[in-house]
Design a protein around this motif. Structure first.
Motif, PDB file in Angstrom:
ATOM      1  N   GLY A  38      38.736  49.649  76.461  1.00 26.20           N
ATOM      2  CA  GLY A  38      39.348  50.520  77.378  1.00 26.20           C
ATOM      3  C   GLY A  38      39.599  51.839  76.760  1.00 26.20           C
ATOM      4  O   GLY A  38      38.950  52.528  75.872  1.00 26.20           O
ATOM      5  N   TYR A  39      40.905  52.717  77.268  1.00 26.03           N
ATOM      6  CA  TYR A  39      41.126  53.935  77.178  1.00 26.03           C
ATOM      7  C   TYR A  39      41.972  54.082  75.934  1.00 26.03           C
ATOM      8  O   TYR A  39      42.246  55.357  75.669  1.00 26.03           O
ATOM      9  CB  TYR A  39      41.766  54.362  78.309  1.00 26.03           C
ATOM     10  N   ARG A  40      42.693  53.012  75.479  1.00 20.28           N
ATOM     11  CA  ARG A  40      43.329  52.986  74.138  1.00 20.28           C
ATOM     12  C   ARG A  40      43.032  52.098  73.154  1.00 20.28           C
ATOM     13  O   ARG A  40      42.425  50.952  73.657  1.00 20.28           O
ATOM     14  CB  ARG A  40      45.065  52.814  74.862  1.00 20.28           C
ATOM     15  N   PRO A  41      43.430  51.991  71.965  1.00 15.46           N
ATOM     16  CA  PRO A  41      43.024  51.045  71.252  1.00 15.46           C
ATOM     17  C   PRO A  41      43.469  49.731  71.419  1.00 15.46           C
ATOM     18  O   PRO A  41      44.610  49.584  72.027  1.00 15.46           O
ATOM     19  CB  PRO A  41      43.827  51.692  69.720  1.00 15.46           C
ATOM     20  N   ASN A  42      42.656  48.805  71.244  1.00 13.62           N
ATOM     21  CA  ASN A  42      43.037  47.256  71.630  1.00 13.62           C
ATOM     22  C   ASN A  42      43.213  47.046  73.082  1.00 13.62           C
ATOM     23  O   ASN A  42      44.026  46.049  73.385  1.00 13.62           O
ATOM     24  CB  ASN A  42      44.249  46.788  70.751  1.00 13.62           C
ATOM     25  N   VAL A  43      42.753  48.016  73.919  1.00 11.58           N
ATOM     26  CA  VAL A  43      42.946  47.985  75.372  1.00 11.58           C
ATOM     27  C   VAL A  43      41.533  47.583  75.971  1.00 11.58           C
ATOM     28  O   VAL A  43      40.413  48.163  75.300  1.00 11.58           O
ATOM     29  CB  VAL A  43      43.757  48.934  76.055  1.00 11.58           C
ATOM     30  N   PHE A  44      41.324  46.703  76.778  1.00  3.89           N
ATOM     31  CA  PHE A  44      39.985  46.458  77.452  1.00  3.89           C
ATOM     32  C   PHE A  44      40.417  46.681  79.207  1.00  3.89           C
ATOM     33  O   PHE A  44      41.430  46.531  79.814  1.00  3.89           O
ATOM     34  CB  PHE A  44      39.497  45.047  77.286  1.00  3.89           C
ATOM     35  N   ILE A  92      43.488  45.533  83.363  1.00  8.72           N
ATOM     36  CA  ILE A  92      43.615  46.014  82.379  1.00  8.72           C
ATOM     37  C   ILE A  92      44.369  45.148  81.473  1.00  8.72           C
ATOM     38  O   ILE A  92      45.100  44.635  81.881  1.00  8.72           O
ATOM     39  CB  ILE A  92      44.590  47.624  82.261  1.00  8.72           C
ATOM     40  N   SER A  93      43.703  45.125  80.349  1.00  8.03           N
ATOM     41  CA  SER A  93      44.454  44.039  79.357  1.00  8.03           C
ATOM     42  C   SER A  93      44.657  44.680  77.899  1.00  8.03           C
ATOM     43  O   SER A  93      43.890  45.394  77.571  1.00  8.03           O
ATOM     44  CB  SER A  93      43.513  42.716  79.037  1.00  8.03           C
ATOM     45  N   TRP A  94      45.801  44.168  77.544  1.00  9.21           N
ATOM     46  CA  TRP A  94      46.128  44.579  76.235  1.00  9.21           C
ATOM     47  C   TRP A  94      46.293  43.564  75.266  1.00  9.21           C
ATOM     48  O   TRP A  94      46.757  42.345  75.484  1.00  9.21           O
ATOM     49  CB  TRP A  94      47.691  45.197  76.363  1.00  9.21           C
ATOM     50  N   THR A  95      45.708  43.697  74.096  1.00 11.40           N
ATOM     51  CA  THR A  95      45.722  42.447  72.922  1.00 11.40           C
ATOM     52  C   THR A  95      46.469  42.962  71.718  1.00 11.40           C
ATOM     53  O   THR A  95      46.947  44.070  71.887  1.00 11.40           O
ATOM     54  CB  THR A  95      44.151  42.395  72.621  1.00 11.40           C
ATOM     55  N   ARG A 127      54.219  32.641  77.470  1.00 13.28           N
ATOM     56  CA  ARG A 127      53.151  31.636  77.616  1.00 13.28           C
ATOM     57  C   ARG A 127      51.803  32.155  77.426  1.00 13.28           C
ATOM     58  O   ARG A 127      50.870  31.366  76.787  1.00 13.28           O
ATOM     59  CB  ARG A 127      53.158  31.294  79.278  1.00 13.28           C
ATOM     60  N   ASP A 128      51.466  33.362  77.935  1.00 13.14           N
ATOM     61  CA  ASP A 128      50.092  33.870  77.722  1.00 13.14           C
ATOM     62  C   ASP A 128      49.921  34.809  76.669  1.00 13.14           C
ATOM     63  O   ASP A 128      49.175  35.215  76.058  1.00 13.14           O
ATOM     64  CB  ASP A 128      49.494  34.276  78.953  1.00 13.14           C
ATOM     65  N   PHE A 129      51.159  35.489  75.997  1.00 14.79           N
ATOM     66  CA  PHE A 129      51.224  36.594  75.208  1.00 14.79           C
ATOM     67  C   PHE A 129      52.665  36.642  74.648  1.00 14.79           C
ATOM     68  O   PHE A 129      53.342  36.097  75.353  1.00 14.79           O
ATOM     69  CB  PHE A 129      50.552  37.840  75.684  1.00 14.79           C
ATOM     70  N   LYS A 130      52.642  37.387  73.559  1.00 14.02           N
ATOM     71  CA  LYS A 130      53.899  37.701  72.959  1.00 14.02           C
ATOM     72  C   LYS A 130      53.940  39.173  72.780  1.00 14.02           C
ATOM     73  O   LYS A 130      52.969  39.722  72.674  1.00 14.02           O
ATOM     74  CB  LYS A 130      54.025  36.824  71.525  1.00 14.02           C
ATOM     75  N   GLU A 166      54.607  46.441  71.604  1.00 11.50           N
ATOM     76  CA  GLU A 166      53.376  46.012  71.049  1.00 11.50           C
ATOM     77  C   GLU A 166      53.058  44.629  71.158  1.00 11.50           C
ATOM     78  O   GLU A 166      54.048  43.893  71.363  1.00 11.50           O
ATOM     79  CB  GLU A 166      53.639  46.578  69.600  1.00 11.50           C
ATOM     80  N   ILE A 167      51.811  44.307  71.782  1.00 11.88           N
ATOM     81  CA  ILE A 167      51.606  42.934  71.908  1.00 11.88           C
ATOM     82  C   ILE A 167      51.376  42.420  70.256  1.00 11.88           C
ATOM     83  O   ILE A 167      50.453  42.769  69.422  1.00 11.88           O
ATOM     84  CB  ILE A 167      50.063  42.747  72.605  1.00 11.88           C
ATOM     85  N   THR A 168      51.851  41.114  70.156  1.00  5.71           N
ATOM     86  CA  THR A 168      51.782  40.710  68.978  1.00  5.71           C
ATOM     87  C   THR A 168      50.813  39.303  68.867  1.00  5.71           C
ATOM     88  O   THR A 168      50.480  38.859  67.805  1.00  5.71           O
ATOM     89  CB  THR A 168      53.230  40.150  68.478  1.00  5.71           C
ATOM     90  N   ASP A 169      50.427  38.722  69.988  1.00  5.86           N
ATOM     91  CA  ASP A 169      49.727  37.797  70.233  1.00  5.86           C
ATOM     92  C   ASP A 169      49.233  37.502  71.585  1.00  5.86           C
ATOM     93  O   ASP A 169      49.844  37.912  72.677  1.00  5.86           O
ATOM     94  CB  ASP A 169      50.430  36.509  69.846  1.00  5.86           C
ATOM     95  N   GLY A 170      47.976  37.111  71.750  1.00  4.46           N
ATOM     96  CA  GLY A 170      47.542  36.569  73.126  1.00  4.46           C
ATOM     97  C   GLY A 170      46.982  37.949  73.659  1.00  4.46           C
ATOM     98  O   GLY A 170      46.681  39.039  73.019  1.00  4.46           O
ATOM     99  N   GLU A 171      46.868  37.971  75.125  1.00  2.00           N
ATOM    100  CA  GLU A 171      46.152  39.140  75.748  1.00  2.00           C
ATOM    101  C   GLU A 171      47.201  39.268  77.235  1.00  2.00           C
ATOM    102  O   GLU A 171      47.021  38.224  78.100  1.00  2.00           O
ATOM    103  CB  GLU A 171      44.910  38.848  76.282  1.00  2.00           C
ATOM    104  N   ARG A 172      47.644  40.437  77.320  1.00  8.55           N
ATOM    105  CA  ARG A 172      48.392  40.743  78.514  1.00  8.55           C
ATOM    106  C   ARG A 172      47.642  41.324  79.703  1.00  8.55           C
ATOM    107  O   ARG A 172      47.001  42.415  79.404  1.00  8.55           O
ATOM    108  CB  ARG A 172      49.483  41.681  78.091  1.00  8.55           C
ATOM    109  N   LEU A 173      47.655  41.033  80.654  1.00  7.97           N
ATOM    110  CA  LEU A 173      46.674  41.212  81.876  1.00  7.97           C
ATOM    111  C   LEU A 173      47.126  41.789  83.050  1.00  7.97           C
ATOM    112  O   LEU A 173      48.105  40.957  83.493  1.00  7.97           O
ATOM    113  CB  LEU A 173      45.808  39.864  82.228  1.00  7.97           C
ATOM    114  N   THR A 174      46.867  42.817  83.503  1.00  7.57           N
ATOM    115  CA  THR A 174      47.626  43.388  84.717  1.00  7.57           C
ATOM    116  C   THR A 174      46.515  43.826  85.600  1.00  7.57           C
ATOM    117  O   THR A 174      45.221  44.252  85.263  1.00  7.57           O
ATOM    118  CB  THR A 174      48.460  44.580  84.492  1.00  7.57           C
ATOM    119  N   LEU A 175      46.624  43.880  86.928  1.00  6.35           N
ATOM    120  CA  LEU A 175      45.845  44.739  87.884  1.00  6.35           C
ATOM    121  C   LEU A 175      46.868  46.059  88.195  1.00  6.35           C
ATOM    122  O   LEU A 175      48.126  46.000  88.596  1.00  6.35           O
ATOM    123  CB  LEU A 175      45.846  44.196  89.119  1.00  6.35           C
TER     124      LEU A 175
END
Length: 396
Positions: A38-44, A92-95, A127-130, A166-175
């Motif tokens: 993705g366009y930022r570190p740790n982003v897809f 876009i997902s943030w890890t 549930r899916d990310f912290k 900041e994401i501390t665990d999992g993968e945060r997913l958005t449209l």
């Protein structure tokens, strides 16, 4: 009155259960089987133009009704009916490690065309990310806990400055969609042109088979490390965290160009077993695996019996071949598992029904074929209107 005035200063709309659980899961399938760095570190990210470029244009179809409904919601809420164009649509997902400080969505000269933002949450906080809470600097609500199906709509200017923890665990997913009043930034016209070019070269029956982009688009590198010095290939890593390895029948060398390797036919292995069916490339294999993950709960009641010989035991030489090539895909397996850790994937990783997986191969093809047929029928209407919309066909 003060609260009402304050809300007018920071106009925003929160909609609950805007997307169904099935819509969220379908978009998750599309993202996890097609995403790039993705366009930022740790982003897809997965953009619609990327789906077209990688020979998966049919996967635009699930976005169409969502884009239409969201545009209507934005125009109604901000009282600008028939005045907006969709400027960008992307998954876009943030890890782990991803975050962003206070900003507005038009905070760069090249982003000033953006007037409104819509963020649809496709999975849930806790549930899916912290981490990954969304905060507005002023106005109400001040904090949003992402919940699958909900959407936040707000102006893209300084009236709605916001941040993401900041994401501390999992993968945060958005449209995420951005809307503009400037017709020169209309995403639809550009997509229709790309689709016309793409489908004009495709004359085969059935769905398009995916075609990977250049290897550097899939290579995740931590920090500022150079390409392939550290990190891992996203396609391989998404298979790896679900317990799969890739096996190439053709003679392959560790010195082989990485992008060439992504294009070669392969089979999937798991533990000491080899699924004896060839996939045209790693993206094809990944789409089928992620389709299986999406549909696994409905396949559990399947009575399909797997063909004898469909799953065979890996030989020692085959295992060694897999192990020799793994370092080409990943310089750090632990990093891949950390970045792409799925908090709800433990059952998927430790249990696989090969019979249901085998049925997923044909079900994926049926799914893609149906979407491809709808795309081919819709494109002439889209070209006429230079707009992407749901087309109602007689007898459908």
């Amino acid at each position: 009155m003060e609260s009402e005035a304050k809300q007018k200063q920071h106009p925003r709309l929160i909609l609950h259960n805007f997307l169904s659980d099935e819509q969220c899961k379908e978009l998750e399938f599309i993202h996890k089987s097609n995403s790039t760095v993705g366009y930022r570190p740790n982003v897809f990210s997965t953009t619609l133009s990327h789906l077209i470029a990688t020979n998966s244009p049919h996967l635009l179809l699930p976005f169409v009704p969502i884009r239409e409904t969201l545009k209507d919601k934005v125009e109604d809420f901000f009282d600008c009916q028939f005045d907006l164009f969709i400027e960008f649509t992307g998954l876009i997902s943030w890890t782990r490690g991803a975050s962003i400080g206070w900003h507005s969505d038009d905070n760069r000269p090249y982003l000033k065309q953006r007037d409104f933002t819509a963020v649809c949450y496709l999975n849930s906080y806790g549930r899916d990310f912290k981490g990954g809470l969304f905060h507005f600097k002023d106005g109400e609500p001040t904090t949003i806990e992402p919940l699958a199906g909900d959407v936040a709509i707000y102006t893209a200017d300084s009236s709605n400055i916001h941040s993401v923890d900041e994401i501390t665990d999992g993968e945060r997913l958005t449209l995420t969609l951005w809307f503009s009043r400037d017709a020169s930034h209309d995403e639809d016209a550009k997509l229709v042109s790309l689709l016309s070019q793409s489908l004009s070269h495709y004359n085969e029956p059935g769905p398009c088979l995916p075609l990977p982009a250049s290897g550097n688009m899939y290579w995740f590198s931590p920090g500022q490390s150079s390409y392939q010095q550290l990190g891992f290939d996203i396609c391989w890593a998404r298979l790896h965290v679900l317990g799969f390895d890739v096996y190439y029948d053709q003679d392959t060398s560790c010195d082989l160009d990485f992008s060439d390797l992504l294009m070669k036919p392969l089979r999937l292995a798991r533990g000491n077993e080899l699924f004896d069916q060839e996939f045209v490339n790693i993206l094809h294999a990944l789409q089928v695996v992620q389709f299986y993950c999406w549909k696994a709960s409905t396949l559990q009641t399947s009575k399909i019996q797997i063909d004898t010989g469909k799953v065979v035991e890996l030989s020692q030489s085959q295992m060694e071949k897999i192990n020799r090539l793994n370092p080409v895909f990943s310089k750090d397996n632990q990093l891949a598992e950390t970045v792409l850790n799925c908090m709800t994937c433990e059952n998927r990783q430790h249990f696989l029904d090969w019979a249901n997986f085998a049925s997923s191969v044909s079900l994926w093809r049926d799914y893609a074929s149906k979407l491809h047929e709808e795309l081919v029928r819709s494109l002439p209407f889209w070209k006429t209107h230079q707009s992407i919309f749901g087309v109602q066909f007689n007898g459908a």
